[in-house]
Write a protein that holds these residues in place. Structure first.
Motif, PDB file in Angstrom:
ATOM      1  N   UNK A  46     -38.329  99.281 -25.082  1.00  0.00           N
ATOM      2  CA  UNK A  46     -39.409  99.111 -24.115  1.00  0.00           C
ATOM      3  C   UNK A  46     -39.404 100.217 -23.065  1.00  0.00           C
ATOM      4  N   UNK A  47     -38.203 100.605 -22.638  1.00  0.00           N
ATOM      5  CA  UNK A  47     -38.115 101.683 -21.650  1.00  0.00           C
ATOM      6  C   UNK A  47     -38.587 103.004 -22.237  1.00  0.00           C
ATOM      7  N   UNK A  48     -38.220 103.255 -23.497  1.00  0.00           N
ATOM      8  CA  UNK A  48     -38.633 104.519 -24.123  1.00  0.00           C
ATOM      9  C   UNK A  48     -40.128 104.525 -24.431  1.00  0.00           C
ATOM     10  N   UNK A  49     -40.690 103.349 -24.725  1.00  0.00           N
ATOM     11  CA  UNK A  49     -42.131 103.292 -24.965  1.00  0.00           C
ATOM     12  C   UNK A  49     -42.892 103.716 -23.712  1.00  0.00           C
ATOM     13  N   UNK A  50     -42.345 103.385 -22.556  1.00  0.00           N
ATOM     14  CA  UNK A  50     -42.986 103.762 -21.290  1.00  0.00           C
ATOM     15  C   UNK A  50     -42.658 105.199 -20.906  1.00  0.00           C
ATOM     16  N   UNK A  51     -41.463 105.641 -21.274  1.00  0.00           N
ATOM     17  CA  UNK A  51     -41.019 106.995 -20.909  1.00  0.00           C
ATOM     18  C   UNK A  51     -40.387 107.659 -22.127  1.00  0.00           C
ATOM     19  N   UNK A  52     -41.153 108.388 -22.924  1.00  0.00           N
ATOM     20  CA  UNK A  52     -40.610 109.029 -24.134  1.00  0.00           C
ATOM     21  C   UNK A  52     -39.458 109.991 -23.856  1.00  0.00           C
ATOM     22  N   UNK A  53     -39.377 110.526 -22.640  1.00  0.00           N
ATOM     23  CA  UNK A  53     -38.304 111.458 -22.311  1.00  0.00           C
ATOM     24  C   UNK A  53     -37.067 110.751 -21.750  1.00  0.00           C
ATOM     25  N   UNK A  76     -31.517 112.251 -10.962  1.00  0.00           N
ATOM     26  CA  UNK A  76     -31.438 113.366 -11.894  1.00  0.00           C
ATOM     27  C   UNK A  76     -32.012 114.619 -11.245  1.00  0.00           C
ATOM     28  N   UNK A  77     -31.445 115.771 -11.617  1.00  0.00           N
ATOM     29  CA  UNK A  77     -31.890 117.033 -11.039  1.00  0.00           C
ATOM     30  C   UNK A  77     -33.365 117.296 -11.331  1.00  0.00           C
ATOM     31  N   UNK A  78     -33.800 116.909 -12.536  1.00  0.00           N
ATOM     32  CA  UNK A  78     -35.183 117.166 -12.925  1.00  0.00           C
ATOM     33  C   UNK A  78     -36.017 115.888 -12.955  1.00  0.00           C
ATOM     34  N   UNK A  79     -35.456 114.810 -12.456  1.00  0.00           N
ATOM     35  CA  UNK A  79     -36.213 113.576 -12.326  1.00  0.00           C
ATOM     36  C   UNK A  79     -36.462 112.816 -13.616  1.00  0.00           C
ATOM     37  N   UNK A  80     -35.642 113.077 -14.680  1.00  0.00           N
ATOM     38  CA  UNK A  80     -35.849 112.344 -15.930  1.00  0.00           C
ATOM     39  C   UNK A  80     -35.416 110.888 -15.760  1.00  0.00           C
ATOM     40  N   UNK A  81     -36.192 109.956 -16.343  1.00  0.00           N
ATOM     41  CA  UNK A  81     -35.764 108.546 -16.321  1.00  0.00           C
ATOM     42  C   UNK A  81     -34.497 108.372 -17.154  1.00  0.00           C
ATOM     43  N   UNK A  82     -33.671 107.426 -16.763  1.00  0.00           N
ATOM     44  CA  UNK A  82     -32.368 107.286 -17.401  1.00  0.00           C
ATOM     45  C   UNK A  82     -32.034 105.816 -17.616  1.00  0.00           C
ATOM     46  N   UNK A  83     -31.506 105.512 -18.792  1.00  0.00           N
ATOM     47  CA  UNK A  83     -30.998 104.178 -19.130  1.00  0.00           C
ATOM     48  C   UNK A  83     -29.490 104.305 -19.276  1.00  0.00           C
ATOM     49  N   UNK A 110     -35.744 105.673 -11.039  1.00  0.00           N
ATOM     50  CA  UNK A 110     -35.824 106.176 -12.410  1.00  0.00           C
ATOM     51  C   UNK A 110     -34.611 105.787 -13.247  1.00  0.00           C
ATOM     52  N   UNK A 111     -33.840 104.788 -12.782  1.00  0.00           N
ATOM     53  CA  UNK A 111     -32.625 104.370 -13.488  1.00  0.00           C
ATOM     54  C   UNK A 111     -32.697 102.885 -13.830  1.00  0.00           C
ATOM     55  N   UNK A 112     -32.353 102.564 -15.083  1.00  0.00           N
ATOM     56  CA  UNK A 112     -32.131 101.186 -15.517  1.00  0.00           C
ATOM     57  C   UNK A 112     -30.650 101.068 -15.859  1.00  0.00           C
ATOM     58  N   UNK A 113     -29.964 100.146 -15.224  1.00  0.00           N
ATOM     59  CA  UNK A 113     -28.539  99.928 -15.470  1.00  0.00           C
ATOM     60  C   UNK A 113     -28.373  98.648 -16.281  1.00  0.00           C
ATOM     61  N   UNK A 114     -27.801  98.769 -17.487  1.00  0.00           N
ATOM     62  CA  UNK A 114     -27.546  97.621 -18.354  1.00  0.00           C
ATOM     63  C   UNK A 114     -26.046  97.366 -18.403  1.00  0.00           C
TER      64      UNK A 114
END
Length: 344
Positions: A46-53, A76-83, A110-114
């Motif tokens: 689901x997270x990747x569907x919203x953010x392919x990067x 992140x230095x370049x603001x990429x979303x992260x799981x 921009x972070x999801x912590x599981x």
């Protein structure tokens, strides 16, 4: 991670793995590894569907060093979303527990912590903190142990694949494959993939007992189920033929006896429960309604004394095949003969 924040609320109530969604913090608890893996994978998908990067980071809690989690949950230095997926929190180091607790109140958008916790008291303070955190998602994956829960799991597997399964096929599959959820899921997937969805007229058809028998009928438990059917029906020759066929093929007598015993136990339970609709007795006895109906059908021609004789014969056979007798094959044959003779 824009758009994925859950609305603020009080202490989080647990949801099933099918309802797992991305959130600032996702806690996946419980001892059923397969369901926990599915919950984590669903959040990732689901997270990747919203953010392919999306960048996915895997961390083992037992080996995580101090400061490592903070590094991955910082901007992140370049603001990429992260799981960030932390596995094995039940074996977490003190450093990881401290870092994770500290991170709860300072996660970036921009972070999801599981956090994956398999059970036990380790890191309980962290788990309590997550449960009290507004916006957190808590996914509960308890072990699937009861027969009713296992049946529900199998039905859900077929339903999710757009297929249906007959009650007798479901029971045969559980009998053949056993209680391991991963094995059951694999068996369901194989049947869905290999069994045609439509008949020669183009009509949708369910997966039935014949389909299960074709793939798993050689297993001792399924053969025992057939022997039991013939024995309780008083079909002496057929029961002995099936039994000898199984034994000649090298099947272990232990699960054969167990399958026959399960059938007789169901008959005893239903017979002792008295009258009432199948669905009501099923609820009382922890059985499926169709199992109650089948046991009632099997009970025709049986007396309480006959059932007692059959149970005693099976108890003797069970002891013999588990090392208490010199000839386990003879013990099973003797039990089958006693059961067929006890009917009517």
């Amino acid at each position: 991670m824009a758009g994925r924040r859950a609305p603020a609320r009080g202490a989080s109530s647990a949801v099933s793995w099918q309802a797992a969604t991305p959130a600032p913090v996702v806690l996946v608890t419980g001892g059923e590894a397969l369901l926990a893996e599915r919950a984590v994978e669903r959040v990732r998908r689901l997270a990747r569907a919203e953010h392919p990067d999306l960048e996915v980071v895997q961390i083992e809690a037992a080996t995580c060093s101090s400061g490592q989690l903070a590094l991955w949950t910082s901007p992140s230095l370049f603001g990429e979303p992260r799981l960030v997926v932390v596995s094995g929190v039940e074996a977490a180091s003190d450093a990881l527990v401290a870092d994770a607790t500290a991170a709860l109140g300072d996660l970036q958008d921009d972070v999801v912590l599981v956090l994956r916790h398999g059970g036990g008291q380790r890191a309980k303070g962290l788990l309590d903190a997550v449960r009290a955190l507004p916006g957190a998602v808590v996914v509960d994956c308890p072990p699937v142990k009861s027969a009713a829960d296992q049946r529900s799991f199998v039905e859900a597997e077929f339903r999710a694949a757009g297929r249906s399964v007959t009650p007798s096929a479901l029971e045969a599959l559980l009998l053949a494959v056993g209680q391991d959820l991963r094995s059951l899921a694999a068996a369901c997937a194989q049947l869905v993939a290999d069994v045609p969805e439509h008949d020669e007229r183009g009509r949708r058809v369910p997966v039935d007992e014949a389909d299960v028998d074709r793939y798993y009928g050689g297993r001792a438990e399924v053969t025992g189920f057939r022997v039991a059917d013939a024995a309780v029906a008083g079909q002496r020759e057929e029961a002995l033929r099936l039994l000898r066929q199984a034994l000649d093929a090298g099947l272990d007598p232990v699960p054969l006896v167990a399958a026959i015993a399960a059938k007789l136990r169901a008959m005893v339970k239903v017979g002792a429960a008295g009258r009432g609709p199948d669905h009501e007795l099923a609820r009382q006895l922890g059985m499926a309604p169709w199992q109650v109906g089948r046991a009632r059908s099997d009970l025709r021609g049986w007396s309480p004394d006959g059932l007692a004789t059959g149970i005693i014969a099976l108890a003797d056979a069970d002891a013999a095949v588990k090392g208490g007798g010199r000839d386990p094959v003879y013990a099973v044959e003797r039990a089958v003969l006693a059961i067929t003779a006890a009917r009517g």
